[in-house]
Design a protein around this motif. Structure first.
Motif, PDB file in Angstrom:
ATOM      1  N   THR A  13       0.828  -1.206   0.000  1.00  0.00           N
ATOM      2  CA  THR A  13       0.000   0.000   0.000  1.00  0.00           C
ATOM      3  C   THR A  13       0.865   1.261   0.000  1.00  0.00           C
ATOM      4  O   THR A  13       0.575   2.211  -0.711  1.00  0.00           O
ATOM      5  N   PHE A  14       1.940   1.285   0.790  1.00  0.00           N
ATOM      6  CA  PHE A  14       2.831   2.445   0.820  1.00  0.00           C
ATOM      7  C   PHE A  14       4.026   2.267  -0.106  1.00  0.00           C
ATOM      8  O   PHE A  14       4.863   3.158  -0.222  1.00  0.00           O
ATOM      9  N   LYS A  15       4.125   1.101  -0.739  1.00  0.00           N
ATOM     10  CA  LYS A  15       5.198   0.770  -1.684  1.00  0.00           C
ATOM     11  C   LYS A  15       6.581   0.961  -1.066  1.00  0.00           C
ATOM     12  O   LYS A  15       7.410   1.709  -1.571  1.00  0.00           O
TER      13      LYS A  15
ATOM     14  N   ASP B 226      11.755   3.317  -0.506  1.00  0.00           N
ATOM     15  CA  ASP B 226      10.544   3.667  -1.237  1.00  0.00           C
ATOM     16  C   ASP B 226      10.701   3.145  -2.657  1.00  0.00           C
ATOM     17  O   ASP B 226      11.553   3.621  -3.416  1.00  0.00           O
ATOM     18  N   VAL B 227       9.919   2.154  -3.030  1.00  0.00           N
ATOM     19  CA  VAL B 227      10.050   1.518  -4.341  1.00  0.00           C
ATOM     20  C   VAL B 227       8.912   1.913  -5.282  1.00  0.00           C
ATOM     21  O   VAL B 227       8.625   1.202  -6.240  1.00  0.00           O
ATOM     22  N   SER B 228       8.297   3.061  -5.053  1.00  0.00           N
ATOM     23  CA  SER B 228       7.168   3.468  -5.893  1.00  0.00           C
ATOM     24  C   SER B 228       7.602   3.756  -7.327  1.00  0.00           C
ATOM     25  O   SER B 228       6.869   3.463  -8.268  1.00  0.00           O
TER      26      SER B 228
ATOM     27  N   ALA C 256      10.677   2.656  -8.621  1.00  0.00           N
ATOM     28  CA  ALA C 256      11.906   1.878  -8.771  1.00  0.00           C
ATOM     29  C   ALA C 256      11.907   1.095 -10.075  1.00  0.00           C
ATOM     30  O   ALA C 256      10.864   0.692 -10.589  1.00  0.00           O
ATOM     31  N   LYS C 257      13.139   0.880 -10.600  1.00  0.00           N
ATOM     32  CA  LYS C 257      13.315   0.006 -11.753  1.00  0.00           C
ATOM     33  C   LYS C 257      13.560  -1.390 -11.212  1.00  0.00           C
ATOM     34  O   LYS C 257      14.388  -1.582 -10.323  1.00  0.00           O
ATOM     35  N   LEU C 258      12.860  -2.362 -11.753  1.00  0.00           N
ATOM     36  CA  LEU C 258      12.956  -3.734 -11.254  1.00  0.00           C
ATOM     37  C   LEU C 258      13.750  -4.600 -12.220  1.00  0.00           C
ATOM     38  O   LEU C 258      13.502  -4.581 -13.420  1.00  0.00           O
ATOM     39  N   LYS C 259      14.700  -5.353 -11.690  1.00  0.00           N
ATOM     40  CA  LYS C 259      15.461  -6.310 -12.485  1.00  0.00           C
ATOM     41  C   LYS C 259      15.333  -7.663 -11.809  1.00  0.00           C
ATOM     42  O   LYS C 259      15.787  -7.853 -10.694  1.00  0.00           O
ATOM     43  N   GLY C 260      14.683  -8.590 -12.468  1.00  0.00           N
ATOM     44  CA  GLY C 260      14.445  -9.912 -11.898  1.00  0.00           C
ATOM     45  C   GLY C 260      13.025 -10.056 -11.366  1.00  0.00           C
ATOM     46  O   GLY C 260      12.610 -11.140 -10.987  1.00  0.00           O
ATOM     47  N   TYR C 261      12.309  -8.974 -11.317  1.00  0.00           N
ATOM     48  CA  TYR C 261      10.913  -8.976 -10.876  1.00  0.00           C
ATOM     49  C   TYR C 261      10.052  -8.367 -11.980  1.00  0.00           C
ATOM     50  O   TYR C 261      10.489  -7.478 -12.704  1.00  0.00           O
ATOM     51  N   LYS C 262       8.807  -8.854 -12.075  1.00  0.00           N
ATOM     52  CA  LYS C 262       7.869  -8.293 -13.047  1.00  0.00           C
ATOM     53  C   LYS C 262       7.120  -7.109 -12.451  1.00  0.00           C
ATOM     54  O   LYS C 262       6.808  -6.150 -13.138  1.00  0.00           O
ATOM     55  N   SER C 263       6.783  -7.209 -11.160  1.00  0.00           N
ATOM     56  CA  SER C 263       6.070  -6.126 -10.495  1.00  0.00           C
ATOM     57  C   SER C 263       6.483  -6.094  -9.025  1.00  0.00           C
ATOM     58  O   SER C 263       7.196  -6.975  -8.544  1.00  0.00           O
ATOM     59  N   LEU C 264       6.007  -5.098  -8.307  1.00  0.00           N
ATOM     60  CA  LEU C 264       6.332  -4.975  -6.894  1.00  0.00           C
ATOM     61  C   LEU C 264       5.724  -6.104  -6.064  1.00  0.00           C
ATOM     62  O   LEU C 264       6.217  -6.432  -4.995  1.00  0.00           O
ATOM     63  N   ASP C 265       4.634  -6.703  -6.577  1.00  0.00           N
ATOM     64  CA  ASP C 265       3.989  -7.792  -5.851  1.00  0.00           C
ATOM     65  C   ASP C 265       4.837  -9.068  -5.850  1.00  0.00           C
ATOM     66  O   ASP C 265       4.583  -9.969  -5.057  1.00  0.00           O
ATOM     67  N   ASP C 266       5.826  -9.147  -6.733  1.00  0.00           N
ATOM     68  CA  ASP C 266       6.676 -10.340  -6.805  1.00  0.00           C
ATOM     69  C   ASP C 266       7.775 -10.341  -5.751  1.00  0.00           C
ATOM     70  O   ASP C 266       8.432 -11.357  -5.536  1.00  0.00           O
ATOM     71  N   ILE C 267       8.009  -9.221  -5.096  1.00  0.00           N
ATOM     72  CA  ILE C 267       9.039  -9.152  -4.057  1.00  0.00           C
ATOM     73  C   ILE C 267       8.479  -9.791  -2.797  1.00  0.00           C
ATOM     74  O   ILE C 267       7.453  -9.377  -2.277  1.00  0.00           O
ATOM     75  N   HIS C 268       9.165 -10.845  -2.319  1.00  0.00           N
ATOM     76  CA  HIS C 268       8.692 -11.592  -1.161  1.00  0.00           C
ATOM     77  C   HIS C 268       9.702 -11.502  -0.017  1.00  0.00           C
ATOM     78  O   HIS C 268      10.890 -11.269  -0.236  1.00  0.00           O
ATOM     79  N   VAL C 269       9.193 -11.719   1.199  1.00  0.00           N
ATOM     80  CA  VAL C 269      10.059 -11.741   2.377  1.00  0.00           C
ATOM     81  C   VAL C 269      11.006 -12.932   2.253  1.00  0.00           C
ATOM     82  O   VAL C 269      10.593 -14.040   1.931  1.00  0.00           O
ATOM     83  N   GLY C 270      12.292 -12.686   2.466  1.00  0.00           N
ATOM     84  CA  GLY C 270      13.302 -13.741   2.375  1.00  0.00           C
ATOM     85  C   GLY C 270      14.125 -13.647   1.105  1.00  0.00           C
ATOM     86  O   GLY C 270      15.173 -14.288   1.002  1.00  0.00           O
ATOM     87  N   ASP C 271      13.681 -12.860   0.115  1.00  0.00           N
ATOM     88  CA  ASP C 271      14.461 -12.680  -1.110  1.00  0.00           C
ATOM     89  C   ASP C 271      15.739 -11.913  -0.780  1.00  0.00           C
ATOM     90  O   ASP C 271      15.760 -11.040   0.085  1.00  0.00           O
ATOM     91  N   ARG C 272      16.806 -12.229  -1.486  1.00  0.00           N
ATOM     92  CA  ARG C 272      18.061 -11.492  -1.344  1.00  0.00           C
ATOM     93  C   ARG C 272      18.113 -10.498  -2.501  1.00  0.00           C
ATOM     94  O   ARG C 272      18.067 -10.901  -3.671  1.00  0.00           O
ATOM     95  N   VAL C 273      18.218  -9.207  -2.174  1.00  0.00           N
ATOM     96  CA  VAL C 273      18.149  -8.162  -3.189  1.00  0.00           C
ATOM     97  C   VAL C 273      19.281  -7.164  -3.008  1.00  0.00           C
ATOM     98  O   VAL C 273      19.927  -7.113  -1.963  1.00  0.00           O
ATOM     99  N   SER C 274      19.488  -6.367  -4.054  1.00  0.00           N
ATOM    100  CA  SER C 274      20.428  -5.255  -4.017  1.00  0.00           C
ATOM    101  C   SER C 274      19.660  -4.003  -4.379  1.00  0.00           C
ATOM    102  O   SER C 274      18.993  -3.947  -5.412  1.00  0.00           O
ATOM    103  N   MET C 275      19.755  -2.999  -3.511  1.00  0.00           N
ATOM    104  CA  MET C 275      19.103  -1.714  -3.744  1.00  0.00           C
ATOM    105  C   MET C 275      20.185  -0.711  -4.129  1.00  0.00           C
ATOM    106  O   MET C 275      21.119  -0.476  -3.369  1.00  0.00           O
ATOM    107  N   LEU C 276      20.069  -0.132  -5.330  1.00  0.00           N
ATOM    108  CA  LEU C 276      21.102   0.759  -5.837  1.00  0.00           C
ATOM    109  C   LEU C 276      20.466   2.003  -6.436  1.00  0.00           C
ATOM    110  O   LEU C 276      19.555   1.903  -7.254  1.00  0.00           O
TER     111      LEU C 276
END
Length: 142
Positions: free
Chosen positions: A85-87, A101-103, A105-125
């Motif tokens: 809801t707050f992205k 704040d990923v409202s 954001a450019k996503l690489k490896g994900y199709k949408s923000l809903d695909d990001i799950h708890v436990g995923d290993r990510v890099s924020m740049l």
């Protein structure tokens, strides 16, 4: 009287600057290397070594060096919280947790923000005022 004080002040300042230029550090004197004269040694010819055929000689094994992996840029960590809801996404690295704040954001490896799950290993740049979310690995499915 003023001219005398001014002259004395200029003289003291001049001495202060000049004396620091002449100061030497003790113990750091450079001495020219002294060439030690050694008597010429008489070399004896080495006895001929028995040669082994090349096939029988063991080849020296070289340690295979693995190339170092390139460091992953940005804030790398594990997703601990997502809020659609707050992205925002909370990423934990070590003991610290940072919320992004990923409202926009450019996503690489994900199709949408809903695909990001708890436990995923990510890099924020951050690049050019835009956040890039890079998926490194997925969360383990239970």
């Amino acid at each position: 009287m003023k001219k005398f004080l001014l002259f004395a002040l200029i003289l003291l300042v001049g001495i202060a600057f000049v004396s620091t230029g002449f100061a030497k550090e003790h113990g750091k004197e450079e001495k020219p290397p002294v060439a030690a004269e050694k008597p010429a040694a008489v070399e004896k010819p080495a006895p001929p070594a028995e040669e082994k055929p090349a096939a029988e000689a063991p080849a020296p094994e070289k340690a295979v060096e693995k190339p170092k992996p390139k460091p992953i840029p940005g804030f790398v960590g594990k997703v601990v919280k997502t809020d659609t809801t707050f992205k925002t996404v909370g990423v934990q690295r070590g003991k610290e947790t940072v919320f992004f704040d990923v409202s926009n954001a450019k996503l690489k490896g994900y199709k949408s923000l809903d695909d990001i799950h708890v436990g995923d290993r990510v890099s924020m740049l951050y690049k050019k005022d835009a956040l890039t979310v890079l998926k490194l690995s997925s969360a383990k499915k239970r």
